[in-house]
Write a protein that holds these residues in place. Structure first.
Motif, PDB file in Angstrom:
ATOM      1  N   LEU A  77       3.684   1.243   7.311  1.00 49.78           N
ATOM      2  CA  LEU A  77       3.407   2.119   6.236  1.00 49.78           C
ATOM      3  C   LEU A  77       2.642   1.053   5.076  1.00 49.78           C
ATOM      4  O   LEU A  77       1.673   1.562   4.688  1.00 49.78           O
ATOM      5  CB  LEU A  77       4.649   2.650   5.511  1.00 49.78           C
ATOM      6  CG  LEU A  77       4.394   3.308   4.186  1.00 49.78           C
ATOM      7  CD1 LEU A  77       3.748   4.411   4.417  1.00 49.78           C
ATOM      8  CD2 LEU A  77       5.721   3.665   3.660  1.00 49.78           C
ATOM      9  N   ASP A  78       3.238   0.103   4.851  1.00 49.00           N
ATOM     10  CA  ASP A  78       2.651  -0.923   3.803  1.00 49.00           C
ATOM     11  C   ASP A  78       1.174  -1.389   4.234  1.00 49.00           C
ATOM     12  O   ASP A  78       0.543  -1.518   3.441  1.00 49.00           O
ATOM     13  CB  ASP A  78       3.696  -1.982   3.624  1.00 49.00           C
ATOM     14  CG  ASP A  78       4.904  -1.477   2.836  1.00 49.00           C
ATOM     15  OD1 ASP A  78       5.061  -0.642   2.154  1.00 49.00           O
ATOM     16  OD2 ASP A  78       6.080  -2.466   2.831  1.00 49.00           O
ATOM     17  N   ILE A  79       1.281  -1.801   5.409  1.00 47.99           N
ATOM     18  CA  ILE A  79      -0.046  -2.459   5.848  1.00 47.99           C
ATOM     19  C   ILE A  79      -0.991  -1.534   5.983  1.00 47.99           C
ATOM     20  O   ILE A  79      -2.275  -1.824   5.926  1.00 47.99           O
ATOM     21  CB  ILE A  79       0.247  -3.494   7.260  1.00 47.99           C
ATOM     22  CG1 ILE A  79       1.212  -4.572   6.825  1.00 47.99           C
ATOM     23  CG2 ILE A  79      -1.022  -4.097   7.642  1.00 47.99           C
ATOM     24  CD1 ILE A  79       1.125  -5.288   5.362  1.00 47.99           C
ATOM     25  N   SER A  80      -0.862  -0.125   6.475  1.00 48.13           N
ATOM     26  CA  SER A  80      -1.693   0.621   6.646  1.00 48.13           C
ATOM     27  C   SER A  80      -2.407   1.194   5.125  1.00 48.13           C
ATOM     28  O   SER A  80      -3.571   1.337   4.803  1.00 48.13           O
ATOM     29  CB  SER A  80      -1.539   2.029   7.455  1.00 48.13           C
ATOM     30  OG  SER A  80      -0.402   2.666   6.846  1.00 48.13           O
ATOM     31  N   ASN A  81      -1.412   1.297   4.107  1.00 48.90           N
ATOM     32  CA  ASN A  81      -1.875   1.638   3.036  1.00 48.90           C
ATOM     33  C   ASN A  81      -2.511   0.398   2.306  1.00 48.90           C
ATOM     34  O   ASN A  81      -3.823   0.633   1.678  1.00 48.90           O
ATOM     35  CB  ASN A  81      -0.466   1.602   1.962  1.00 48.90           C
ATOM     36  CG  ASN A  81      -0.035   2.886   2.046  1.00 48.90           C
ATOM     37  OD1 ASN A  81      -0.609   4.014   2.321  1.00 48.90           O
ATOM     38  ND2 ASN A  81       1.181   2.858   1.774  1.00 48.90           N
ATOM     39  N   PHE A  82      -2.180  -0.975   2.613  1.00 45.02           N
ATOM     40  CA  PHE A  82      -3.090  -2.037   2.161  1.00 45.02           C
ATOM     41  C   PHE A  82      -4.470  -2.004   2.725  1.00 45.02           C
ATOM     42  O   PHE A  82      -5.414  -1.813   2.063  1.00 45.02           O
ATOM     43  CB  PHE A  82      -2.298  -3.627   2.928  1.00 45.02           C
ATOM     44  CG  PHE A  82      -3.062  -4.811   2.395  1.00 45.02           C
ATOM     45  CD1 PHE A  82      -2.610  -5.428   1.271  1.00 45.02           C
ATOM     46  CD2 PHE A  82      -4.155  -5.101   3.087  1.00 45.02           C
ATOM     47  CE1 PHE A  82      -3.438  -6.462   0.781  1.00 45.02           C
ATOM     48  CE2 PHE A  82      -4.780  -6.358   2.785  1.00 45.02           C
ATOM     49  CZ  PHE A  82      -4.347  -6.940   1.675  1.00 45.02           C
TER      50      PHE A  82
END
Ligand code: C2E
Ligand code: CA
Ligand code: CA
Ligand code: CA
Length: 278
Positions: A99-104
């Motif tokens: 979740l965090d890295i796809s948002n990043f």
């Protein structure tokens, strides 16, 4: 003397009881940790040594508990493995980091990669690959941006059951990394049989790179092994400019460590590494 023996036995016994008590306390608290939102994931950047740019991040689990304080993953991953909680905790770390890295990456010109630590227990779960692929599809992440790290020692212990799982993961296009390379058996025969594409030099060798000839030779040898097996070589625990210069001289590909960053919360990661697109 009998009294003394009895006394030291009591002392010893009490020390064991205290340890057992602490373990049970931690185990009970860990069972509730996920529901109580006490598990968190932080990200440590991995830097491409040649370009100086961020290549990706390693996701590292954190546990904050009101009564126990901050418990190190070195302590709680073991409890999680022994109690079977590793399956839920591992899946939480996986989903949160995707979740965090796809948002990043959604605001980024060049997407970064994410490395996730796996326990061999997770790889022995027959449904693990299905759950992984579903989680990755949910976030629309390219498989080539995901690296799964497995500690060399633990992998070798379970080689027969785990190597077909690794084959399937490679077929799906995931990257596989041997963590803490050089601390275990380091027999080279399995390197040519396993579908891995990265090795990580353990921080204990990087730490002594400039002070111990033995560590220096080991680091050089590991980088040479990487070269001949066409593996990406990552050095972890890089703390000084001198260590980085030496690793660069030996043509190590990627560096990770306090010299660049401590593990960062996702918001600190964004603040430090986001390209600002116009
Ligand atoms: P590891 O995979 O070898 O991770 C590297 C450890 O070194 C991390 O400790 C990191 O914070 C620390 N480190 C990074 N750079 C430096 C540096 O420059 N100097 C020093 N002295 N240390 C540095 P951490 O976060 O405490 O994690 C410890 C271990 O716990 C990890 O070792 C990994 O084996 C395990 N672990 C952490 N998160 C997970 C997880 O989500 N799942 C599983 N299965 N294991 C995990
Ligand atoms: Ca690791
Ligand atoms: Ca490591
Ligand atoms: Ca380690």
């Amino acid at each position: 003397s009998k009294a003394r023996q009895k006394g030291s036995f009591l002392f010893f016994n009490t020390a064991i009881n205290q340890q057992v008590h602490l373990d049970l306390q931690r185990e009970a608290a860990l069972r509730l940790a996920l529901e109580n939102n006490e598990i968190d994931v932080v990200y440590q950047p991995q830097i491409n040594i040649k370009s100086g740019k961020i290549h990706g991040v390693e996701a590292l689990a954190r546990w904050h508990n009101d009564r126990l304080g901050n418990v190190s993953p070195v302590d709680f991953i073991k409890i999680a493995e022994d109690t079977g909680l590793i399956h839920d905790i591992g899946m939480f770390v996986l989903k949160k980091s995707l979740l965090d890295i796809s948002n990043f990456n959604s605001n980024q010109d060049q997407p970064i990669a994410v490395s996730i630590n796996l326990s061999p227990k997770q790889l022995n779960d027959a449904y693990f690959i299905d759950k992984l692929v579903a989680a990755v599809t949910d976030r629309n992440m390219e498989h080539r941006l995901i690296t799964l790290e497995i500690t060399e020692n633990l992998l070798i212990e379970d080689l027969a059951s785990i190597s077909p799982v690794l084959e399937r993961l490679r077929d799906y296009g995931f990257n596989l990394s041997l963590d803490d390379f050089g601390t275990g058996y380091s027999s080279l025969s399995y390197l040519s049989n396993l579908p891995i594409n990265e090795i990580k030099i353990d921080q204990s060798f990087v730490n002594k790179l400039l002070t111990s000839h033995e560590s220096e030779s080991l680091v050089k040898a590991i980088i040479a092994i990487g070269e001949s097996y066409q593996l990406t070589v990552v050095a972890e625990g890089v703390e000084t400019a001198e260590q980085l210069a030496q690793l660069s001289h030996y043509q190590c590909h990627i560096a990770q460590g306090y010299y660049f960053d401590r593990p960062l919360s996702v918001s600190d990661l964004c603040a430090r590494y986001h390209e600002h697109l116009n």
